[in-house]
Design a protein around this motif. Structure first.
Motif, PDB file in Angstrom:
ATOM      1  N   GLN A  10       0.793  -1.217   0.000  1.00  0.00           N
ATOM      2  CA  GLN A  10       0.000   0.000   0.000  1.00  0.00           C
ATOM      3  C   GLN A  10       0.828   1.269   0.000  1.00  0.00           C
ATOM      4  OE1 GLN A  10      -3.581   0.123   2.645  1.00  0.00           O
ATOM      5  NE2 GLN A  10      -3.882  -1.903   1.805  1.00  0.00           N
ATOM      6  N   ILE A  96      -9.860  -3.048  -1.903  1.00  0.00           N
ATOM      7  CA  ILE A  96     -10.628  -2.513  -0.772  1.00  0.00           C
ATOM      8  C   ILE A  96     -10.444  -3.397   0.454  1.00  0.00           C
ATOM      9  CG2 ILE A  96     -13.014  -2.417   0.099  1.00  0.00           C
ATOM     10  CD1 ILE A  96     -12.222   0.164  -1.191  1.00  0.00           C
ATOM     11  N   VAL A  99      -7.401  -2.379   2.086  1.00  0.00           N
ATOM     12  CA  VAL A  99      -7.570  -1.113   2.800  1.00  0.00           C
ATOM     13  C   VAL A  99      -8.229  -1.360   4.155  1.00  0.00           C
ATOM     14  CG1 VAL A  99      -8.670   1.164   2.782  1.00  0.00           C
ATOM     15  CG2 VAL A  99      -7.701   0.243   0.681  1.00  0.00           C
ATOM     16  N   ARG A 100      -9.203  -2.273   4.173  1.00  0.00           N
ATOM     17  CA  ARG A 100      -9.860  -2.592   5.446  1.00  0.00           C
ATOM     18  C   ARG A 100      -8.869  -3.141   6.458  1.00  0.00           C
ATOM     19  NH1 ARG A 100     -14.371  -4.885   2.344  1.00  0.00           N
ATOM     20  NH2 ARG A 100     -15.911  -3.210   2.100  1.00  0.00           N
ATOM     21  N   ARG A 102      -5.735  -2.537   6.425  1.00  0.00           N
ATOM     22  CA  ARG A 102      -4.852  -1.426   6.777  1.00  0.00           C
ATOM     23  C   ARG A 102      -5.490  -0.543   7.840  1.00  0.00           C
ATOM     24  NH1 ARG A 102      -0.422   1.104   6.814  1.00  0.00           N
ATOM     25  NH2 ARG A 102      -0.092   3.170   5.928  1.00  0.00           N
ATOM     26  N   LYS A 103      -6.785  -0.362   7.713  1.00  0.00           N
ATOM     27  CA  LYS A 103      -7.510   0.442   8.700  1.00  0.00           C
ATOM     28  C   LYS A 103      -7.388  -0.196  10.087  1.00  0.00           C
ATOM     29  CE  LYS A 103     -12.015   1.956  10.153  1.00  0.00           C
ATOM     30  NZ  LYS A 103     -13.357   1.386  10.298  1.00  0.00           N
ATOM     31  N   THR A 105      -5.020  -2.127  11.114  1.00  0.00           N
ATOM     32  CA  THR A 105      -3.640  -1.969  11.559  1.00  0.00           C
ATOM     33  C   THR A 105      -3.416  -0.584  12.163  1.00  0.00           C
ATOM     34  OG1 THR A 105      -2.948  -3.437   9.786  1.00  0.00           O
ATOM     35  CG2 THR A 105      -1.250  -2.123  10.825  1.00  0.00           C
ATOM     36  N   ILE A 106      -3.958   0.421  11.495  1.00  0.00           N
ATOM     37  CA  ILE A 106      -3.824   1.786  11.991  1.00  0.00           C
ATOM     38  C   ILE A 106      -4.522   1.940  13.334  1.00  0.00           C
ATOM     39  CG2 ILE A 106      -4.621   4.149  11.583  1.00  0.00           C
ATOM     40  CD1 ILE A 106      -3.734   3.893   8.739  1.00  0.00           C
ATOM     41  N   GLU A 107      -5.688   1.331  13.447  1.00  0.00           N
ATOM     42  CA  GLU A 107      -6.403   1.395  14.726  1.00  0.00           C
ATOM     43  C   GLU A 107      -5.593   0.741  15.838  1.00  0.00           C
ATOM     44  OE1 GLU A 107     -10.974   1.668  13.048  1.00  0.00           O
ATOM     45  OE2 GLU A 107     -10.103  -0.283  13.540  1.00  0.00           O
TER      46      GLU A 107
ATOM     47  N   MET B  12       5.483   3.541   3.546  1.00  0.00           N
ATOM     48  CA  MET B  12       5.624   2.382   4.410  1.00  0.00           C
ATOM     49  C   MET B  12       6.747   2.611   5.412  1.00  0.00           C
ATOM     50  SD  MET B  12       3.601  -0.109   4.466  1.00  0.00           S
ATOM     51  CE  MET B  12       2.124   0.784   4.036  1.00  0.00           C
ATOM     52  N   PHE B  15       5.591   4.603   8.315  1.00  0.00           N
ATOM     53  CA  PHE B  15       4.736   3.764   9.142  1.00  0.00           C
ATOM     54  C   PHE B  15       5.587   2.824   9.994  1.00  0.00           C
ATOM     55  CE2 PHE B  15       1.285   0.695   9.939  1.00  0.00           C
ATOM     56  CZ  PHE B  15       0.293   1.586  10.294  1.00  0.00           C
ATOM     57  N   ASN B  40       2.477  -7.488  14.739  1.00  0.00           N
ATOM     58  CA  ASN B  40       1.222  -6.906  15.206  1.00  0.00           C
ATOM     59  C   ASN B  40       0.849  -5.629  14.469  1.00  0.00           C
ATOM     60  OD1 ASN B  40       2.477  -7.955  18.249  1.00  0.00           O
ATOM     61  ND2 ASN B  40       0.546  -8.731  17.456  1.00  0.00           N
ATOM     62  N   PHE B  41       1.877  -4.964  13.954  1.00  0.00           N
ATOM     63  CA  PHE B  41       1.630  -3.715  13.232  1.00  0.00           C
ATOM     64  C   PHE B  41       1.457  -3.954  11.736  1.00  0.00           C
ATOM     65  CE2 PHE B  41       3.640  -2.382  17.178  1.00  0.00           C
ATOM     66  CZ  PHE B  41       2.847  -1.307  17.558  1.00  0.00           C
ATOM     67  N   VAL B  99      -1.065  10.146  11.478  1.00  0.00           N
ATOM     68  CA  VAL B  99      -1.710   8.831  11.378  1.00  0.00           C
ATOM     69  C   VAL B  99      -3.210   8.975  11.628  1.00  0.00           C
ATOM     70  CG1 VAL B  99      -1.854   6.498  12.319  1.00  0.00           C
ATOM     71  CG2 VAL B  99       0.371   7.580  12.046  1.00  0.00           C
ATOM     72  N   LYS B 103      -6.153   7.889   9.165  1.00  0.00           N
ATOM     73  CA  LYS B 103      -7.238   6.999   9.536  1.00  0.00           C
ATOM     74  C   LYS B 103      -8.571   7.565   9.052  1.00  0.00           C
ATOM     75  CE  LYS B 103      -9.800   5.119  13.363  1.00  0.00           C
ATOM     76  NZ  LYS B 103     -10.345   5.553  14.646  1.00  0.00           N
ATOM     77  N   ILE B 106      -8.910   7.114   5.333  1.00  0.00           N
ATOM     78  CA  ILE B 106      -9.248   5.732   4.993  1.00  0.00           C
ATOM     79  C   ILE B 106     -10.715   5.457   5.274  1.00  0.00           C
ATOM     80  CG2 ILE B 106      -8.903   3.340   5.738  1.00  0.00           C
ATOM     81  CD1 ILE B 106      -5.956   3.808   5.733  1.00  0.00           C
ATOM     82  N   LEU B 110     -13.470   4.235   2.526  1.00  0.00           N
ATOM     83  CA  LEU B 110     -14.285   3.023   2.662  1.00  0.00           C
ATOM     84  C   LEU B 110     -15.780   3.348   2.626  1.00  0.00           C
ATOM     85  CD1 LEU B 110     -12.213   1.037   5.338  1.00  0.00           C
ATOM     86  CD2 LEU B 110     -12.524   0.449   2.923  1.00  0.00           C
TER      87      LEU B 110
END
Lengths: 122, 122
Positions: A10, A96, A99-100, A102-103, A105-107, B12, B15, B40-41, B99, B103, B106, B110
């Motif tokens: 990404q 997509i 992307v979900r 990735r979302k 992961t960001i959370e 990346m 990140f 985890n990331f 970040v 978020k 993103i 979506l």
DNA sequence: TTTACTATATTCAACTTGCATATAGTAACT
DNA sequence: AGTTACTATATGCAAGTTGAATATAGTAAA
């Protein structure tokens, strides 16, 4: 060569491609117009550069995600107008899902950050 | 040269830097260990390459976000152990705000996708 | 002494990006 | 007719980023 399992997952370019496919899902569009619409997706016209946009649109056409034709607008020079292809829709569907993820992961990252910082405060 | 206003916003690598700073906020860590924790990331050991990790750690040290020292582990060769600096904490604070914005972007993407697709179904 | 594992680091080719520049049609003004 | 401004697309180049392979080397067990 960037299928859904290979290449960089990404990058900004991928994010740009996804945004463009969403914009083109509804209606056709050409570079200059798409540029403006992209602001909503976080590509502000200051930081987004028009050269990259045209480049990525041509690349997407060469991989059959979009198709283009020339159209004469109300005024000004002709426009290369893009529309999404079935292949483009199929690929968007796959991307997509990435992307979900990735979302999520960001959370996770933001939660971890807040927990870490909070623990430090006490 | 990548302060918080210049350069690419969120590659990346950025990140990865953020993830590493969060991991190092709590406890020191060395390359091989951090590699595992990064899963985890979203940096799975398959897709994440160790060379890039070491490279980015050295770069972060050269820009004073982390500091390193050599330590002898229970077994195996010495480890270069990293810890976060005050500058690293300051920078993490700034990058986290980016970040959060990412978020939101993103989420917007979506939502737009789902709306677009939904409209097409009816 | 060979094999396996842990650990760090570098090289190179390919790709990506930002910035500047090129090209060109339209349109208004002088 | 010439200049300026705007819309529109496209390319060239230098710098930066990445993945994959390779180099180096200590430990430890067979």
């Amino acid at each position: 060569m960037n299928g859904h399992c290979h290449g960089r997952a990404q990058s900004m370019e991928r994010f740009l491609e996804i945004s463009l496919l969403i914009l083109l899902y509804d209606t056709k569009g050409y570079g200059y117009l798409l540029m403006e619409k992209l602001e909503n997706f976080g590509f502000s016209s200051e930081q987004m550069n028009i050269g990259s946009l045209y480049r990525v649109l041509r690349k997407m056409e060469s991989s059959s995600l979009v198709a283009s034709s020339w159209e004469q607008g109300a005024q000004g020079p002709k426009r290369r107008v893009y529309e999404i292809t079935d292949e483009g829709k199929r690929m968007l569907d796959i991307w997509i899902q990435h992307v979900r993820r990735r979302k999520e992961t960001i959370e996770y990252l933001l939660e971890t950050y807040e927990t870490t910082i909070h623990d430090r405060m006490n």
